[in-house]
Design an enzyme around this catalytic site. Structure first.
Site, PDB file in Angstrom:
ATOM      1  N   ARG A 294       0.858  -1.176   0.000  1.00 55.59           N
ATOM      2  CA  ARG A 294       0.000   0.000   0.000  1.00 55.59           C
ATOM      3  C   ARG A 294       0.901   1.234   0.000  1.00 55.59           C
ATOM      4  O   ARG A 294       1.446   1.623   1.040  1.00 55.59           O
ATOM      5  CB  ARG A 294      -0.891  -0.018   1.248  1.00 55.59           C
ATOM      6  CG  ARG A 294      -2.005   1.008   1.244  1.00 55.59           C
ATOM      7  CD  ARG A 294      -2.607   1.135   2.645  1.00 55.59           C
ATOM      8  NE  ARG A 294      -1.732   1.923   3.516  1.00 55.59           N
ATOM      9  CZ  ARG A 294      -1.479   1.647   4.797  1.00 55.59           C
ATOM     10  NH1 ARG A 294      -1.986   0.579   5.358  1.00 55.59           N
ATOM     11  NH2 ARG A 294      -0.701   2.435   5.512  1.00 55.59           N
ATOM     12  N   HIS A 298      -3.579   4.398   4.656  1.00 60.48           N
ATOM     13  CA  HIS A 298      -4.669   3.431   4.810  1.00 60.48           C
ATOM     14  C   HIS A 298      -5.991   4.072   4.378  1.00 60.48           C
ATOM     15  O   HIS A 298      -6.769   3.473   3.634  1.00 60.48           O
ATOM     16  CB  HIS A 298      -4.753   2.978   6.261  1.00 60.48           C
ATOM     17  CG  HIS A 298      -5.877   2.037   6.536  1.00 60.48           C
ATOM     18  ND1 HIS A 298      -5.889   0.732   6.095  1.00 60.48           N
ATOM     19  CD2 HIS A 298      -7.048   2.210   7.195  1.00 60.48           C
ATOM     20  CE1 HIS A 298      -7.002   0.144   6.474  1.00 60.48           C
ATOM     21  NE2 HIS A 298      -7.729   1.024   7.135  1.00 60.48           N
ATOM     22  N   TYR A 307       4.435   5.797  11.151  1.00 57.33           N
ATOM     23  CA  TYR A 307       4.776   4.427  11.524  1.00 57.33           C
ATOM     24  C   TYR A 307       5.631   3.681  10.496  1.00 57.33           C
ATOM     25  O   TYR A 307       5.997   2.535  10.727  1.00 57.33           O
ATOM     26  CB  TYR A 307       3.496   3.616  11.798  1.00 57.33           C
ATOM     27  CG  TYR A 307       2.456   3.638  10.697  1.00 57.33           C
ATOM     28  CD1 TYR A 307       2.578   2.822   9.585  1.00 57.33           C
ATOM     29  CD2 TYR A 307       1.344   4.479  10.777  1.00 57.33           C
ATOM     30  CE1 TYR A 307       1.636   2.831   8.575  1.00 57.33           C
ATOM     31  CE2 TYR A 307       0.390   4.509   9.775  1.00 57.33           C
ATOM     32  CZ  TYR A 307       0.532   3.678   8.669  1.00 57.33           C
ATOM     33  OH  TYR A 307      -0.411   3.692   7.677  1.00 57.33           O
TER      34      TYR A 307
END
Length: 410
Positions: A294, A298, A307
């Site tokens: 990805r 998100h 992160y």
């Protein structure tokens, strides 16, 4: 074919996730091999099982796969911009996962039924869903936006992994319908069908996925579980969720599990075509793990810089599914500058259409929501509607009084 399929992994591509391979080594298991046909440098290799499926793709098919991937990426960019402009409440990007979605979606047949999550915009494109209709749910003006009966593409499921249960139940229904049809005179018998259930690596930790696979295996349901392992379940990396490749989990349920390079649209198409044939022929379910990434967030409410490191993102951009197929098409003389220019122009036209449609979306009458609760009129719903109308009228009276007071003040 047994639960282990021969596969090929090309040296030097570094597609496999070393962390998972190391975890398998600790358990005394060899690293899971990955099916890959089109390498990141655009060179086409072979596989003893799946090359035969890939060979059926014509030059026109290959150009179509590229055009689809380019269109859905352009759509994704436009939808993200619309959300940033306040036209959508939220958007779920798919950039980076185009090959996994277009390859698998194009491998399905019209009679197959698709159960998506909330990110399968590319699969929607392959099922002829009007992409502008996808925006209704993210605008908050519809519970869906399209009629699944028209395309055999179910409404998006926002509850994590719930669609896998629905998919297996639907597949078991297909299975029984086909048995009844075969037991009759066979008149009007429809082509055998299968179901694809999409979910992500994060959803693979949900109990619904486990229960779905138990039922699917026990009843040999014609369902293909398609896991898009994009490496980040929002902010949790895959290696935290599983000690082994997700495709290996199929062994515990007694059906085949295949890991495929999810950025290789040719391999994804071949593997999915094989899996659907396997399911339609009554051989039971298959788990496909599309190993992809990805690239974006998100959702538009997420900030991946919190992160994960940019170096990781850069490494995966080098495996971009569109650039990979473009290299192959150009090297083989299957597409020229004119083709790619037209693809870009078509993408811009699609984006303009989506933008116009989004701006023209109207808020629905809230009373329709009451009418949709039951198929027939219900006294409790009628009572609640009356209360709502009285409540709403109070606001209207207040606005009218405020307006009169403002005029009096002048």
């Amino acid at each position: 074919m047994g639960t282990h399929l021969p596969s090929t992994e090309f040296d030097g591509t570094a597609v496999d996730d070393q962390r998972e391979a190391d975890a398998e080594a600790v358990m005394g298991e060899p690293p899971a091999q990955m099916v890959q046909l089109l390498a990141p440098d655009g060179k086409l290799g072979t596989d003893p099982v799946f090359s035969g499926y890939a060979d059926k793709l014509t030059p026109e098919d290959l150009r179509g796969l590229y055009a689809d991937m380019a269109a859905i990426r352009r759509f994704d960019v436009e939808a993200t911009a619309l959300q940033r402009q306040g036209q959508l409440a939220l958007w779920v990007p798919l950039t980076g996962q185009e090959a996994a979605q277009i390859g698998s979606g194009r491998a399905s047949q019209p009679q197959d039924y698709i159960f998506p999550t909330y990110r399968e915009h590319g699969v929607a494109l392959t099922r002829n869903v009007d992409l502008a209709e996808l925006l209704r749910q993210f605008r908050g003006v519809s519970n869906g936006g399209w009629n699944p009966k028209d395309t055999n593409f179910h409404l998006y499921t926002l509850v994590l992994a719930a669609q896998t249960l629905h998919a297996v139940g639907y597949a078991m229904g297909i299975q029984r319908d086909q048995k009844l049809s075969a037991a009759s005179d066979g008149a009007g018998q429809k082509p055998d069908a299968a179901v694809i259930a999409y979910f992500g690596d994060g959803a693979s930790s949900e109990g619904d996925v486990h229960e779905s696979m138990v039922f699917a295996s026990s009843y040999k349901a014609p369902v293909v579980f398609f896991c898009q392992n994009n490496h980040w379940a929002i902010s949790v990396p895959t290696n935290v969720q599983t000690r082994v490749p997700l495709s290996n989990r199929a062994k515990g349920y007694g059906f085949p599990g295949i890991r495929v390079d999810g950025n290789d649209v040719i391999a994804v198409h071949a593997v999915t075509e094989w899996a659907l044939e396997h399911a339609r022929q009554g051989n039971g379910p298959v788990l496909i793990e599309a190993f992809t990434y990805r690239v974006g967030a998100h959702t538009t409410a997420d900030d991946p810089t919190k992160y994960r490191q940019s170096a990781e993102e850069d490494a995966w951009r080098a495996k971009d599914p569109l650039a990979r197929l473009e290299k192959y098409l150009r090297a083989e003389g299957l597409a020229d500058d004119a083709f790619f220019a037209k693809v870009k122009a078509d993408g811009d036209e699609l984006a303009a259409y989506v933008r116009r449609t989004a701006h023209d979306l109207e808020n629905p009458d809230i009373r329709q929501s009451f009418a949709n609760v039951y198929a027939e009129a219900h006294p409790l719903v009628a009572e609640e509607l009356a209360w709502f109308e009285e409540y709403s009228a109070g606001f209207a009276d207040g606005e009218e009084t405020a307006g009169q007071a403002a005029k009096a003040g002048h």
